[in-house]
Design a protein around this motif. Structure first.
Motif, PDB file in Angstrom:
ATOM      1  N   ILE A 106      43.472  37.500  34.794  1.00 21.44           N
ATOM      2  CA  ILE A 106      44.043  36.074  35.022  1.00 21.44           C
ATOM      3  C   ILE A 106      43.304  35.404  36.252  1.00 21.44           C
ATOM      4  N   PRO A 107      42.540  34.282  36.124  1.00 19.87           N
ATOM      5  CA  PRO A 107      41.920  33.932  37.602  1.00 19.87           C
ATOM      6  C   PRO A 107      42.977  33.330  38.426  1.00 19.87           C
ATOM      7  N   GLU A 108      42.901  33.570  39.887  1.00 19.05           N
ATOM      8  CA  GLU A 108      43.765  33.269  40.657  1.00 19.05           C
ATOM      9  C   GLU A 108      43.318  31.731  41.092  1.00 19.05           C
ATOM     10  N   THR A 109      44.311  30.854  41.057  1.00 20.47           N
ATOM     11  CA  THR A 109      43.840  29.498  41.620  1.00 20.47           C
ATOM     12  C   THR A 109      44.178  29.111  42.827  1.00 20.47           C
ATOM     13  N   SER A 110      45.267  29.567  43.620  1.00 19.59           N
ATOM     14  CA  SER A 110      45.429  29.539  45.083  1.00 19.59           C
ATOM     15  C   SER A 110      46.429  30.471  45.492  1.00 19.59           C
TER      16      SER A 110
END
Length: 101
Positions: free
Chosen positions: A81-85
């Motif tokens: 899962i890509p980490e947004t911030s």
């Protein structure tokens, strides 16, 4: 030259690990029995040791490298899962313990 080593697979799945362990133990057991019987017949303990060490060497060659037969059941991992911030990730709140009166 390092790319050659990086291309070699170094993993085994769980069923492959179980199979490798069973093969290893089976070869050691069989070589120990054969070595004991042969050493008993010729009355030389040294031959028993040589046969067990030979069985150990054969079992190491068959079980230590990750042969393709040990990689037939790969695990399917969840996608990343890509980490947004870093601010959007919140730590779960710890449950507050109730004081008993």
């Amino acid at each position: 030259m390092l790319s050659i080593f990086k291309s070699i697979p170094t993993h085994m799945d769980y069923k492959g690990q179980k199979l490798a362990e069973q093969i290893f133990q089976g070869i050691i057991l069989i070589s120990a029995v054969i070595g004991f019987v042969y050493g008993l017949i010729i009355e030389q303990f040294g031959w028993t040791v040589y046969i067990v060490l030979g069985g150990f060497a054969v079992s190491c060659v068959l079980t230590l490298p990750p042969w393709p037969m040990y990689r037939q059941n790969p695990l399917s991992w969840q996608p990343v899962i890509p980490e947004t911030s870093s601010e959007s990730i919140q730590k779960p709140q710890e449950s507050k313990k109730k004081k008993h009166k």
